[in-house]
Write a protein that holds these residues in place. Sequence first.
Motif, PDB file in Angstrom:
ATOM      1  N   UNK A 261       8.864   6.280  -3.765  1.00  0.00           N
ATOM      2  CA  UNK A 261       9.934   7.175  -4.223  1.00  0.00           C
ATOM      3  C   UNK A 261      10.867   7.538  -3.067  1.00  0.00           C
ATOM      4  N   UNK A 262      10.701   6.872  -1.930  1.00  0.00           N
ATOM      5  CA  UNK A 262      11.661   7.053  -0.835  1.00  0.00           C
ATOM      6  C   UNK A 262      11.268   8.057   0.236  1.00  0.00           C
ATOM      7  N   UNK A 263      10.039   8.593   0.158  1.00  0.00           N
ATOM      8  CA  UNK A 263       9.608   9.509   1.217  1.00  0.00           C
ATOM      9  C   UNK A 263       9.162   8.673   2.423  1.00  0.00           C
ATOM     10  N   UNK A 264       9.638   9.044   3.619  1.00  0.00           N
ATOM     11  CA  UNK A 264       9.333   8.247   4.807  1.00  0.00           C
ATOM     12  C   UNK A 264       7.910   8.426   5.295  1.00  0.00           C
ATOM     13  N   UNK A 265       6.994   7.603   4.779  1.00  0.00           N
ATOM     14  CA  UNK A 265       5.591   7.696   5.188  1.00  0.00           C
ATOM     15  C   UNK A 265       5.104   6.314   5.586  1.00  0.00           C
ATOM     16  N   UNK A 266       4.185   6.238   6.564  1.00  0.00           N
ATOM     17  CA  UNK A 266       3.624   4.923   6.884  1.00  0.00           C
ATOM     18  C   UNK A 266       2.645   4.459   5.801  1.00  0.00           C
ATOM     19  N   UNK A 267       2.392   3.137   5.722  1.00  0.00           N
ATOM     20  CA  UNK A 267       1.362   2.626   4.803  1.00  0.00           C
ATOM     21  C   UNK A 267      -0.006   2.904   5.419  1.00  0.00           C
ATOM     22  N   UNK A 268      -1.028   2.894   4.602  1.00  0.00           N
ATOM     23  CA  UNK A 268      -2.395   2.951   5.114  1.00  0.00           C
ATOM     24  C   UNK A 268      -2.837   4.325   5.587  1.00  0.00           C
TER      25      UNK A 268
END
Lengths: 283, 289
Positions: A261-268
């Motif tokens: 949804x466009x929130x700047x978060x890293x994967x994992x």
Amino acid sequence: MGIIRTKDLVYEYVRRDEEGNVEGFTTAVDKVDLDVQPGEFIAILGHNGSGKSTLAKHINAILNPTEGSVWVDGMDTSEEEHIWDIRQRAGMVFQNPDNQIIGQVVEEDVGFGPENMGVTTKEIWERVEESLKAVGMYEYRRHSPNKLSGGQKQRVSIAGVLAMHPKCIVLDEPTAMLDPKGRREVIRAVRALNEVEGITVVLITHYMEETIHADRVFVMDSGKIAMEGTPRQIFSQVERLQELRLDVPQVTLLAHELRRKGVGLPEGILTVEELADALAGSR
Amino acid sequence: MSIILDHVNYIYGEDGPLAVKALDDVCLQIPDGQFVGIIGHTGSGKSTLVQHMNGLLKATGGHIYFNGEDIYDRDFPMKKLRSRVGLVFQYPEHQLFEVDVFSDVCFGPKNLGMDKKEAELKAFDALRKVGMPMELYYQSPFELSGGQKRRAAIAGVLAMAPEILILDEPTAGLDPKGREEILRQIKELQVQTGMTILLVSHSMEDVAEYVDRIVVMNKGRVMYDGAPKEVFAHYRELEEVGLAAPQVTYILHALKDRGFDVDVNATTTGEAVETVLHALGRIPEAFRP
Ligand SMILES: Nc1ncnc2c1ncn2[C@@H]1O[C@H](COP(=O)(O)OP(=O)(O)OP(=O)(O)O)[C@@H](O)[C@H]1O
Ligand SMILES: Nc1ncnc2c1ncn2[C@@H]1O[C@H](COP(=O)(O)OP(=O)(O)OP(=O)(O)O)[C@@H](O)[C@H]1O
Ligand SMILES: [Mg+2]
Ligand SMILES: [Mg+2]
């Protein structure tokens, strides 16, 4: 060489009809190469029927390879004379705690394994004490196993394996029948054995969040190893895991959905703390 | 079909020295068509409770009514009750016995008096619903993996098209996709056919996602009984009795502690996504609830 090693391991179940005629084969494990180092914590994931239990049963010589080889602590599991040494080095814990407990009293149950191995009485008591302490069940030593909760019973089964002084423990869905508290207790006990006692752990589970502290995660698919990596590497691949009928921990899924949804978060992201910190940072 | 439990008690080995009080004054009313989740610590009495609902165990005290009729009345048709209340056991091994999976699933409907053709159609349909791979239909149920056995046992009960479906930890041992597929199927049965469903589960995430109502058992007694959000609002008390809230509840509390304005009562991933986006100001004012 690792403590558990398999090379080109293949296992076929032969299916027979009532007269004993061969009806067909199921290739349950298909060319698996595994090399587990002493002291490692390994998790195995995979859809139903992917071959996890079949693979696990090779580690303590309940099954013998159709093709390829398995070594435990350097011993070839297909050599008959090693079978007791192997079972003592690699202990197994299964899903249903009720089927594994035999003694009338907790300490008797835990002492059963070493007694069978011919350990002296004095040492049996020492081992019972140390094993029950390692899983946090020492105060229950005089209790009847039937009166314990599922998580407590399962920790007693683990203590029973520990009393044999294994180098390695294989747990096949040890928490499937437990309530949330029992699940946490068992996983905590297993992690402590690994970190404090240096025991090699192989954990099979369908609960993704139980594997986030593993050193390496293997994902099986139709008898083969389909993925291998650290928990973070594996759980970064949400779509790939879903294709393999698996999932990610709920916190990882939430982070993944927010990212979409466009929130700047890293994967994992693997823990609640990580997510909370990352979100606080992105504000 | 509605069920009423009126002050039900059950004691294992009542007259012996090792008597265990497994149900203690349980009162419940389950209306027709409801999807009820039953949670509780191991040994809290969940399996004992559900085995009363198809007459497998007989209460040592109290009454049970189906559609208003007392099932312990001498002329109550107990045999018919068992055909209308399907119970999937906690350990699938307890209900698999035929030579192959397909015959096993056909057994129930045949036993209800359906002809061969009809029973087979029901069996096919049920096996498809639980996602059993076709190549396993004619394999012995004892030569299946853990999760495959579980699927066979669920199919056997679904094939009987019961009016009340009771599942005792049906998803233990299922892979995550299987867990979701089977719970979705069951939800659909409830919505489409109005089947009453009782789901015993140790997965807080699953009950939060699917059920209308949660009954919490603690040491043989009903501790809470309410909508999932009401019940999980007591998550501290639940932890004290071996349970927990769904993982997202903990995430939301951690976020709240860090000053995010999130709704800590969200219990599913979908709801959590919404409330976090909201707290981050990602949803336009006009769309906010
Ligand atoms: N005794 C048996 N005879 C024949 N086939 C078997 C037997 N046990 C397992 N199989 C088959 O071998 C394959 C692998 O089974 P296995 O039990 O190793 O899977 P698993 O990954 O442990 O699955 P689960 O998650 O359901 O426990 C499956 O297709 C299963 O049907
Ligand atoms: N056949 C039996 N004989 C004697 N006591 C029993 C029997 N079955 C269960 N009990 C006891 O009755 C109590 C309730 O057991 P029950 O199986 O209903 O719990 P449960 O909530 O289903 O637990 P779990 O989550 O482990 O399946 C427990 O204390 C249990 O030890
Ligand atoms: Mg298995
Ligand atoms: Mg039970």
